[in-house]
Design an enzyme around this catalytic site. Structure first.
Site, PDB file in Angstrom:
ATOM      1  N   GLY A 104       0.832  -1.193   0.000  1.00  0.00           N
ATOM      2  CA  GLY A 104       0.000   0.000   0.000  1.00  0.00           C
ATOM      3  C   GLY A 104       0.870   1.248   0.000  1.00  0.00           C
ATOM      4  O   GLY A 104       0.981   1.955  -1.002  1.00  0.00           O
ATOM      5  N   GLY A 141     -23.738  12.984  23.616  1.00  0.00           N
ATOM      6  CA  GLY A 141     -23.826  11.968  24.645  1.00  0.00           C
ATOM      7  C   GLY A 141     -24.355  10.656  24.085  1.00  0.00           C
ATOM      8  O   GLY A 141     -23.953  10.224  23.004  1.00  0.00           O
ATOM      9  N   GLU A 193      -5.072   8.019   0.231  1.00  0.00           N
ATOM     10  CA  GLU A 193      -4.146   8.950  -0.426  1.00  0.00           C
ATOM     11  C   GLU A 193      -2.833   9.093   0.337  1.00  0.00           C
ATOM     12  O   GLU A 193      -2.227  10.165   0.376  1.00  0.00           O
ATOM     13  CB  GLU A 193      -4.785  10.339  -0.614  1.00  0.00           C
ATOM     14  CG  GLU A 193      -6.132  10.337  -1.290  1.00  0.00           C
ATOM     15  CD  GLU A 193      -6.054  10.080  -2.789  1.00  0.00           C
ATOM     16  OE1 GLU A 193      -4.991   9.630  -3.263  1.00  0.00           O
ATOM     17  OE2 GLU A 193      -7.051  10.328  -3.474  1.00  0.00           O
TER      18      GLU A 193
END
Length: 380
Positions: free
Chosen positions: A132, A339, A363
């Site tokens: 990658g 919450g 990217e």
């Protein structure tokens, strides 16, 4: 909360208004349902293309709008504030048009009107299952066979993998290392190309990613972009621009999260007063607003360097790093403001938080951005 925008061209205010209108009409009402069904909004992309929003930074002679990148990024931010999956799809498609626009021959550029008009959707095939971040080590191979290349290998994490009409395929035509890499623009229907099942992702479910297998896919040699050995240069040049797109998406997503959290905090009553009046929450929201403004300014400053033809790669890395880390913080804080309500799908902030995470990865991971910036510092 509407950003106070500096719009540098005469057309930019109209483009801003058009993007805002389309985002409100075509994106916002559909986002939750499409994300729930993991359905890709292909017709929405066609609508944006026909409205001229897919070719903003490209020349008019090819069907673009000839707008500065600064304008394109602000349109992208507006889209992301309504539906990140669509904005990310626009960013990926704009990235996918770049090799042909910047490095293609006159004949290859005849493809651009349909690309920029949204009739042809693109994908960017660089990453692989075992590589990658180390893009220079890719192993997908293209062997010359007469007037064609035979492409074999597997690409991974490909946005639009099952939806695209064309792929930019980065493949090895030479020896090891970056100088052996070339780029082919490939029709998605080419025999020997098989998109795999979509990945089951944390967020951006309406924009599926998948691996693509190439088994001696025969690609005409005239689809080679820029000559053999140019692929790595093309890929890195495109990613510098793409990182700015992701930074703009991060700003838009964070703005959406802040706007929703502020609206909720104004209305939610505890101890007889709106919770935004409590300093703990008020200061948290003030910090978020400041971080968003800082990320927007950093992103647009890098874009102005690009528009001026000056080096901007390091500033793009800084913008991508800062904006996406900021989006993760702001969306997490937006969940906290709501919450328990923030943890359920009745409110969009839980989706915003899940979506923000991927922006720190695509990217070039933010660890890679830090490496790029630190190496520049080491070189002086």
């Amino acid at each position: 909360m509407t950003a106070d925008r500096n719009l540098p061209t005469a057309e930019a205010p109209d483009l801003r208004d058009l993007a805002t209108e389309l985002a409100a009409r075509e994106l916002a009402p559909k986002a939750a349902a499409f994300e729930e069904r993991a359905e890709f909004p292909r017709e929405v992309l066609r609508t944006l293309g026909r409205a001229g929003l897919l070719g903003l930074p490209y020349p008019e002679e090819y069907g673009g709008a000839a707008q500065p990148y600064e304008v394109y990024l602000q349109v992208l931010e507006i889209l992301a504030s309504r539906w990140l999956a669509v904005a990310e799809a626009v960013s990926v498609h704009t990235l996918s048009c770049y090799p042909v626009a910047a490095f293609g021959s006159d004949e290859q550029r005849k493809l651009l009107p349909d690309m920029l008009g949204g009739e042809l959707l693109g994908a960017y095939c660089l990453s692989e299952p075992q590589g990658g971040s180390d893009a220079a080590a890719l192993s997908t191979r293209a062997e010359r066979d007469g007037d064609a290349y035979l492409v074999s290998g597997t690409k991974a994490w490909i946005s639009h993998a099952r939806m695209a009409d064309f792929y930019n395929v980065f493949c090895r035509t030479g020896g090891p290392g970056p100088k052996g890499i070339s780029c082919l623009v490939v029709d998605a229907g080419t025999a020997g190309i098989t998109p795999q099942a979509a990945e089951r992702t944390m967020g951006l479910r309406a924009s599926p990613v998948a691996q693509i297998a190439f088994d001696e896919a025969r690609v005409p040699a005239d689809r080679l972009i820029g000559g053999e050995g140019m692929g790595f240069t093309i890929a890195m040049s495109a990613l510098d621009s793409g990182r700015l797109g992701i930074a703009a998406c991060a700003v838009g997503l964070a703005q959406a999260a802040l706007d929703y959290a502020v609206s909720y905090a104004r209305e939610r009553q505890q101890f007889g007063r709106s919770i935004i009046d409590f300093q703990g929450l008020g200061f948290l929201l003030a910090d978020a607003a400041t971080q968003i403004s800082a990320a927007r300014a950093l992103t647009l400053a890098a874009a102005r360097l690009r528009d001026a033809g000056r080096p901007y790669a390091i500033e793009a890395a800084k913008a991508k790093l800062f904006a996406t880390d900021m989006a993760m913080r702001v969306t997490t804080d937006a969940v906290q403001v709501l919450g328990g309500a923030g943890y359920v799908a009745d409110h969009p902030v839980e989706r915003y938080m899940r979506e923000a995470k991927v922006l720190q990865i695509v990217e070039g991971t933010n660890q890679i951005q830090r490496m790029v910036i630190s190496r520049a510092l080491a070189k002086g």
